[in-house]
Enzyme design. Structure first.
Site, PDB file in Angstrom:
ATOM      1  N   HIS A   1       0.854  -1.181   0.000  1.00 17.17           N
ATOM      2  CA  HIS A   1       0.000   0.000   0.000  1.00 17.17           C
ATOM      3  C   HIS A   1       0.898   1.241   0.000  1.00 17.17           C
ATOM      4  O   HIS A   1       1.824   1.336   0.807  1.00 17.17           O
ATOM      5  CB  HIS A   1      -0.890   0.023   1.235  1.00 17.17           C
TER       6      HIS A   1
ATOM      7  N   HIS B   1      28.405  -2.931   8.401  1.00 24.95           N
ATOM      8  CA  HIS B   1      27.164  -2.279   7.991  1.00 24.95           C
ATOM      9  C   HIS B   1      26.376  -3.242   7.114  1.00 24.95           C
ATOM     10  O   HIS B   1      26.707  -4.429   7.015  1.00 24.95           O
ATOM     11  CB  HIS B   1      27.468  -0.969   7.251  1.00 24.95           C
TER      12      HIS B   1
END
Length: 324
Positions: A9, A169
């Site tokens: 959505h 990371h």
């Protein structure tokens, strides 16, 4: 390659596709499908059909949708009818799920395989802080596996040594751990070893089932020479800069190849591309590493094409000389 449709959505799908690209790199055969406020189910279905038609392989399609029972899920389910033996849907979209699905395509050839695999990663990514709010659970197989061979005679197997100013990371925690399967991630840095906050953040960033440690350079040299305690341990080493890597190699850490992933820009450095910046000290450290027999693998993520380090150093030296 399995085609991936991310359907949500609103603009969530577009945003998470962009976020995944920042961490894992741009991907082929992956499309975002959005349901906007002015649109209905038929619009979503049409977008999905268009995305599928663009894939190189339309036999294996994986839908990653925001939640079970919503319009994106329902339209994906409608398209799935008659193709359940090949296609799959996973609901409960998060970034870890998307990145793991990308990584899984490197070794898995079907949507079913990837769908079954990424569920654990997606669930493990849901955490809470303070940690005391976490519900108590029994240690799973992954936790046991991380230390299963601790104490067995033998030395580390170095599955990857990487120079990356960002250290642990997303690209390292997902794509590189996926391709190298370490049991230990070791940040080798005198600076970080003295910084309790950075050490804690590194521990928290470790993928599920893999322990992360931060050690000073001299300690890593000592660990490399300890042939009594680390048999079966697969070590992924992270260095902030080439100078630290050089000290480790000169001290006896047996590295044949060093992956060069990211070197951030700072005052006095020349920026060669988006991720690599050098000063004279960096160039000299790389030259000395080469003299010691170390080879270089210049890639951000495993599926990138490697760059030629000699050419990069020549360009960096030329630019530094020009600026003098």
């Amino acid at each position: 390659m399995v085609g991936i449709i991310i359907a949500t959505h609103g603009e969530f799908a577009t945003g998470i596709l962009q976020s995944a690209a920042m961490i894992f790199g741009e991907q082929e055969n992956a499309e975002a499908v959005t349901l906007m406020p002015s649109e209905g189910p038929d619009d979503v279905r049409a977008k999905m059909e268009k995305a599928i038609a663009s894939f190189d392989n339309q036999d294996d399609v994986l839908f990653l949708v925001d939640f079970w029972g919503g319009t994106p899920f329902n339209q994906a389910s409608s398209l799935l009818e008659g193709k359940e033996d090949k296609w799959a849907i996973v609901a409960g979209l998060n970034l870890a799920m998307v990145i793991e699905s990308y990584a899984s395509r490197l070794s898995m050839n079907t949507a079913h395989e990837i769908a079954a695999h990424i569920i654990g990663t997606a669930k493990d990514a849901v955490k809470v802080k303070p940690e005391a709010l976490e519900p108590e659970t029994a240690a799973g197989p992954a936790a046991d596996a991380s230390g299963a061979s601790a104490g067995a005679p033998g030395s580390f197997e170095y599955v990857l040594a990487r120079i990356d100013s960002r250290l642990l990371h997303g690209q390292v925690a997902t794509s590189w751990t996926r391709s190298t399967s370490p049991t230990r991630i070791i940040v080798v840095s005198d600076t970080v070893a003295k910084d309790e906050l950075r050490k804690k953040l590194i521990q928290q960033a470790a993928p599920s089932g893999i322990k992360a440690h931060t050690v000073p350079i001299q300690k890593m040299i000592e660990l490399a020479k300890d042939d009594q305690h680390f048999g079966g341990q697969r070590a992924l080493l992270l260095f902030e800069n080439p100078q630290d890597a050089l000290r480790a190699v000169e001290g006896g850490v047996p590295l044949d190849t060093i992956n060069v992933g990211s070197m951030s820009h700072s005052t006095g450095k020349v920026q060669l591309d988006k991720v690599l910046a050098f000063d004279q000290n960096d160039i000299d450290a790389f030259k000395r590493l080469k003299e010691l027999g170390v080879e270089f693998d210049v890639r951000k993520v495993p599926d990138n094409h490697g760059a030629n380090m000699d050419d990069i150093l020549r360009r960096a030296q030329s630019e530094i000389d020009r600026q003098k």
